[in-house]
Design an enzyme around this catalytic site. Structure first.
Site, short mmCIF file in Angstrom:
data_model
loop_
_atom_site.label_atom_id
_atom_site.label_comp_id
_atom_site.label_asym_id
_atom_site.label_seq_id
_atom_site.Cartn_x
_atom_site.Cartn_y
_atom_site.Cartn_z
N TRP A 1 0.93 -1.22 0.07
CA TRP A 1 -0.47 0.23 -0.08
C TRP A 1 0.36 1.28 0.02
O TRP A 1 0.27 1.68 -0.74
CB TRP A 1 -1.19 -0.47 1.16
N HIS B 1 13.37 -4.34 4.36
CA HIS B 1 12.33 -4.98 5.62
C HIS B 1 13.47 -4.99 6.46
O HIS B 1 13.70 -5.79 7.91
CB HIS B 1 12.12 -6.30 4.99
P1 A3P Z 1 -4.16 -8.56 5.00
O1 A3P Z 1 -3.59 -9.76 5.54
O2 A3P Z 1 -4.61 -8.50 6.83
O3 A3P Z 1 -5.30 -8.31 3.93
P2 A3P Z 1 2.69 -6.14 2.76
O4 A3P Z 1 2.23 -5.56 1.78
O5 A3P Z 1 2.99 -5.14 3.65
O6 A3P Z 1 3.23 -7.45 2.78
O7 A3P Z 1 1.28 -6.79 3.75
C1 A3P Z 1 0.20 -6.98 2.96
C2 A3P Z 1 -1.44 -6.32 4.48
O8 A3P Z 1 -1.53 -5.17 3.88
C3 A3P Z 1 -1.86 -7.75 3.09
O9 A3P Z 1 -3.09 -7.36 4.65
C4 A3P Z 1 -3.01 -7.28 1.96
O10 A3P Z 1 -4.57 -7.21 2.20
C5 A3P Z 1 -3.25 -4.93 2.84
N1 A3P Z 1 -3.19 -4.42 2.15
C6 A3P Z 1 -2.32 -4.56 0.99
N2 A3P Z 1 -2.36 -3.65 -0.46
C7 A3P Z 1 -3.31 -2.94 0.15
C8 A3P Z 1 -4.57 -1.66 0.12
N3 A3P Z 1 -4.05 -0.39 -1.31
N4 A3P Z 1 -5.08 -0.79 1.28
C9 A3P Z 1 -4.81 -1.28 2.57
N5 A3P Z 1 -4.69 -2.46 2.48
C10 A3P Z 1 -3.74 -3.34 1.42
#
Ligand code: A3P
Length: 329
Positions: free
Chosen positions: A75, A137
């Site tokens: 995000w 990370h």
């Molecule tokens: P969930 O598994 O709780 O749905 P990262 O990007 O650090 O790998 O984290 C992934 C998490 O962010 C996942 O959470 C995913 O669904 C959520 N995510 C990905 N894109 C997003 C967006 N545009 N807005 C909000 N949450 C998002």
């Protein structure tokens, strides 16, 4: 900022690994502790972490997304990309519509310094136009000196530990099967909970990771911006303004009244990104399904998995770890 072909000798990596503390995640997956944080022992990631740490040369204009896994990296990458590039193309021609956010903002220690050749190679980094957008990370303390001491800026995203944990559990299923075979019994949420609380998880311990960046953001607010997933959910406009100001590209009153901020929010919303062909199929680094980065995207999903007793334990741990920091989730 000449970038030459760089590496660290395999013998040196092996020697170093031997000298480091070891533990096993779920009695199965070997972890080594380097500079206070855990790394998977049996992947190339540790080697590429060392190469990155020793050889990366930051530019003052670099913008670096930093995060613990599953805290909203994807995000923040998409938001930062769209803020920084908003004058380069109309929204309906944004590269975000045709590329996965992880392809637009690459992970330094893995994509770039690793062996995944779909990404810019280290020796080509100096040819990238400014501002370069990267991701890591790694914990703050392990970052290359040039990131810490140049003018480059870091945007850290944090998320409450229980949602992070549930997100890790879902995300790790397929990679764990690939790494450990189909016979490996996937860890339950209780298993993850125990490992997570013990800090025994790749890039962990979680709270130490968060606190390092939090402290930097307090001491050096122009260097490190600390964002929370929950705040982004609650008031994306406010947080997007913070991002834009931090990177030196604040929204003008005109942009605001024309709805530019709302458009970027909409573009980067999970529902929009999830529905794009570019994010629906294919894999990243031969392992991770592109679609697996978009699951639910909610705050408090943990309530469906975590018992009140576990939540209570996590709260205790959190209180202890975040004591006197001024930070809470
Ligand atoms: P969930 O598994 O709780 O749905 P990262 O990007 O650090 O790998 O984290 C992934 C998490 O962010 C996942 O959470 C995913 O669904 C959520 N995510 C990905 N894109 C997003 C967006 N545009 N807005 C909000 N949450 C998002």
């Amino acid at each position: 900022e000449e970038e030459t072909l760089v590496t660290v000798r395999d013998e040196e990596v092996e020697q170093l690994k031997k000298s480091l503390p070891k533990e096993f995640f779920m009695n199965k997956l070997e972890l080594i502790k380097y500079q206070g944080f855990w790394y998977l022992a049996d992947t190339d990631l540790f080697k590429s972490t060392l190469i990155f740490q020793r050889h990366f040369r930051a530019r003052d204009s670099d913008l670096i997304v930093a995060s613990f896994p599953k805290t909203g990296t994807t995000w923040l990458k998409s938001l930062l990309f769209s803020v920084v590039n908003r004058f380069n193309h109309p929204n309906n021609q944004s590269p975000l519509l045709t590329n996965h956010p992880h392809e637009l903002v690459c992970r330094l220690e893995n994509d770039i310094y690793g062996n995944a050749f779909d990404y810019p190679r280290p020796q080509h980094l100096s040819q990238l136009p400014s501002p370069r957008l990267f991701h890591t990370h790694l914990p703050y303390s392990t970052l290359p000196e040039s990131i810490k001491f140049s003018g480059c800026r870091i945007l850290y995203i944090a998320r409450n530990p229980l949602d992070t944990l549930v997100s890790i559990m879902y995300f790790a299923m397929k990679p764990l099967k690939m790494l450990l075979g189909d016979d490996f019994q996937l860890p339950s949420i209780e298993d993850y909970f125990e490992e997570f609380c013990a800090g025994r998880i790749a890039h962990g311990p979680f709270f130490e990771h968060v606190v390092e960046y939090w402290k930097q953001s307090l001491e050096h607010p122009n260097k490190v911006l600390f964002l929370k997933y929950e705040d982004l959910k609650e008031d994306p406009t406010l947080e997007l303004k913070r991002v834009a100001e931090f990177v030196g590209m604040p929204f003008s009153p005109g942009e605001e009244s024309e709805g530019v901020i709302k458009e970027l929010e909409e573009m980067c919303s999970i529902n929009n990104l999830k529905g794009l062909e570019a994010n629906k199929s294919g894999v990243i680094n031969k392992i991770y399904d592109k679609k697996s980065y978009f699951r639910k995207g909610e705050v408090g999903d943990w309530t469906h998995y975590i018992t009140p007793a576990m939540a209570e334990r996590m709260n205790k741990l959190m209180e202890e770890k975040l004591k006197d920091t001024g930070l809470s989730f």
